[in-house]
Design a protein around this motif. Structure first.
Motif, PDB file in Angstrom:
ATOM      1  N   TYR A  93       0.835  -1.198   0.000  1.00 49.98           N
ATOM      2  CA  TYR A  93       0.000   0.000   0.000  1.00 49.98           C
ATOM      3  C   TYR A  93       0.870   1.248   0.000  1.00 49.98           C
ATOM      4  N   VAL A  94       0.222   2.379  -0.240  1.00 51.38           N
ATOM      5  CA  VAL A  94       0.911   3.670  -0.230  1.00 51.38           C
ATOM      6  C   VAL A  94       0.871   4.209   1.200  1.00 51.38           C
ATOM      7  N   TRP A  95       1.981   4.077   1.903  1.00 51.16           N
ATOM      8  CA  TRP A  95       2.094   4.611   3.256  1.00 51.16           C
ATOM      9  C   TRP A  95       2.591   6.050   3.150  1.00 51.16           C
ATOM     10  N   ILE A  96       1.890   6.979   3.787  1.00 54.37           N
ATOM     11  CA  ILE A  96       2.243   8.392   3.678  1.00 54.37           C
ATOM     12  C   ILE A  96       3.704   8.616   4.069  1.00 54.37           C
ATOM     13  N   ARG A  97       4.100   8.054   5.187  1.00 51.44           N
ATOM     14  CA  ARG A  97       5.459   8.265   5.707  1.00 51.44           C
ATOM     15  C   ARG A  97       6.501   7.723   4.729  1.00 51.44           C
ATOM     16  N   ASP A  98       6.326   6.468   4.314  1.00 53.39           N
ATOM     17  CA  ASP A  98       7.273   5.851   3.380  1.00 53.39           C
ATOM     18  C   ASP A  98       7.329   6.631   2.064  1.00 53.39           C
ATOM     19  N   SER A  99       6.163   6.998   1.551  1.00 58.61           N
ATOM     20  CA  SER A  99       6.107   7.663   0.247  1.00 58.61           C
ATOM     21  C   SER A  99       6.794   9.024   0.282  1.00 58.61           C
ATOM     22  N   ALA A 100       6.614   9.745   1.387  1.00 56.43           N
ATOM     23  CA  ALA A 100       7.279  11.041   1.518  1.00 56.43           C
ATOM     24  C   ALA A 100       8.796  10.863   1.503  1.00 56.43           C
ATOM     25  N   MET A 101       9.277   9.850   2.213  1.00 55.42           N
ATOM     26  CA  MET A 101      10.725   9.609   2.249  1.00 55.42           C
ATOM     27  C   MET A 101      11.240   9.137   0.885  1.00 55.42           C
ATOM     28  N   ILE A 102      10.438   8.311   0.183  1.00 54.54           N
ATOM     29  CA  ILE A 102      10.828   7.850  -1.156  1.00 54.54           C
ATOM     30  C   ILE A 102      10.910   9.033  -2.113  1.00 54.54           C
ATOM     31  N   SER A 103       9.946   9.959  -2.011  1.00 57.24           N
ATOM     32  CA  SER A 103       9.976  11.126  -2.897  1.00 57.24           C
ATOM     33  C   SER A 103      11.234  11.953  -2.654  1.00 57.24           C
TER      34      SER A 103
END
Length: 333
Positions: free
Chosen positions: A239-249
């Motif tokens: 799934y798209v986890w907000i925390r993970d996705s922000a760090m990936i960006s």
């Protein structure tokens, strides 16, 4: 390939979900030996095997036996719910394709076509089609020399290559080469040292895990791999986890992938709520919907007997106060 992901262990596809990352698995041997696999192995029982990425997201598997060598190159074509397996072998290889629908629960109905095999879900219209440049009469067979295998998913068999595809020209060589060149040009592999090479492969993985229709970046392409083998802390991270996705960006931004970083941030901004907490859930589906309820798949043994196997994630019901901060930090940078 921005749609879904395959995990390959020594020539065997042990995890593949169609049509997207969070769909039920078609090949699920990673979680249970009876949950389906697509194996290509030497007929001889004794062999050596090595695996490496030719370029990011394009895998080379090498077999070596007393009789000779064999190479398999696996890639998932860009924009397709499919995988191409290109074989070049001096030795006889044994191929077994055993798809199982809905996380290993349903065996397919198999139908032979003029130039391939169709596997139908007995409870729906979805199907897998296996095509090759060689004649196919069984889901288990042997091959030698050069062979190309093409496995493609359709949500309705009438959209598949044996129906709609009959009216369309297929060029697997072109698809293979364009996808290979896409990743070769997208991520320049740094061969100077092992760290540089690992970074390049990791960047390719992060880019491949962005769901291309939406820009949502998933945390991992698997479910229920345990924190500790044999333990029960086995979660679904597709799934798209907000925390993970922000760090990936941020990672992509600092690596020069500005367009992809912005796609992730735009996806997250599209989830902002003006009535309540700006981001209601810690995680969302790849298309931005509320995540499904957590369920246990009781018929699967789990990775190395690590039960239970779960799909969905109950963390969606949590109120996590830090996630907006991660998004704001990524926007600022």
């Amino acid at each position: 390939n921005g749609m879904t992901s395959a995990l390959i262990d020594r020539g065997s596809i042990v995890w593949l979900a169609f049509p997207r990352f969070d769909s039920p698995s078609i090949f699920g041997k990673l979680l249970d030996n009876e949950a389906g696999e697509f194996s290509i192995l030497p007929r001889e029982e004794e062999y050596e095997v090595t695996q490496q990425f030719l370029v990011p997201n394009v895998l080379l598997t090498k077999f070596k036996t007393k009789e000779g060598k064999a190479d398999i190159i696996d890639l998932m074509p860009i924009g397709e719910k499919a995988i191409i397996r290109k074989i070049r072998s001096e030795i006889t290889l044994r191929i077994d394709i055993k798809p199982m629908f809905n996380y290993g629960l349903y065996r397919p109905v198999m139908e032979l076509e003029d130039n391939g095999i169709r596997f139908l879900n007995p409870l729906s219209r979805e199907c897998l089609a296996l095509m090759s440049d060689k004649s196919l009469s069984s889901s288990s067979f042997e091959t030698k020399g050069e062979t190309t295998l093409y496995l493609v998913y359709s949500s309705d068999y009438s959209y598949g290559p044996f129906h709609k595809g009959k009216r369309l020209r297929k060029d697997l060589e072109n698809s293979f080469n364009l996808t290979l060149n896409y990743w070769k040009n997208k991520v320049k592999v740094d061969d100077k040292d092992e760290i540089g090479k690992m970074k390049s492969i990791s960047l390719g993985l992060l880019l491949g895990l962005i769901y291309s229709p939406s820009g949502g970046s998933i945390a991992a392409p698997t479910t229920s791999l345990p924190e500790v083998e044999g333990g029960s802390r086995n979660w679904d991270y597709r799934y798209v986890w907000i925390r993970d996705s922000a760090m990936i960006s941020e990672a992509l931004l600092f690596s020069g992938y500005i367009v992809e970083a912005r796609r992730i941030i735009n996806f997250l901004l599209g989830l902002v709520n003006f009535t309540s907490k700006p981001l209601l859930h810690p995680l969302y589906t790849v298309d931005g919907n509320d995540p499904p309820p957590e369920m246990e798949i009781s018929w699967l043994r789990g990775y190395k007997d690590s039960k239970p196997v779960r799909v969905g994630n109950a963390a969606a019901s949590q109120v996590q106060l830090d996630i907006e901060g991660f998004l704001i930090d990524a926007i600022y940078k």
